[in-house]
Design a protein around this motif. Sequence first.
Motif, short mmCIF file in Angstrom:
data_model
loop_
_atom_site.label_atom_id
_atom_site.label_comp_id
_atom_site.label_asym_id
_atom_site.label_seq_id
_atom_site.Cartn_x
_atom_site.Cartn_y
_atom_site.Cartn_z
N ASP A 67 3.79 24.61 4.89
CA ASP A 67 3.42 25.72 4.01
C ASP A 67 1.93 25.64 3.70
N SER A 124 6.64 32.33 11.95
CA SER A 124 5.95 31.40 11.06
C SER A 124 4.47 31.75 10.95
N ILE A 152 0.82 25.77 13.65
CA ILE A 152 1.95 26.57 13.18
C ILE A 152 2.59 27.12 14.45
N GLN A 175 2.23 32.98 7.46
CA GLN A 175 1.10 32.20 6.92
C GLN A 175 -0.27 32.78 7.22
#
Length: 90
Positions: free
Chosen positions: A88, A51, A46, A55
């Motif tokens: 995702d 971001s 990631i 997450q």
Amino acid sequence: MYKIRGKILDSKIETIESKKGDTFEKMLITIEETESGFDHKHQFEIFGKESIEAQQGKVKIGGFIKIDFYIKSNEWKGKYFVSLNVKDIL
């Protein structure tokens, strides 16, 4: 886009410094695939602080996750380098 489900084995954040002196963060998540019947281990990336923050709460070592990801490759001096980039985490 690809999907995979697995058990989280490891997670860490690395800081990268560019030649220009800029710094970037990337999170590396290592999972063991659970649905194929084999003990395949994969490491996903990631990239970027925003971001990672979005997450990070979903990543707990020992927990199970489903990852939507894409495959990215770069060529450098005639060699190809492949990374698995997280879109995702479910």
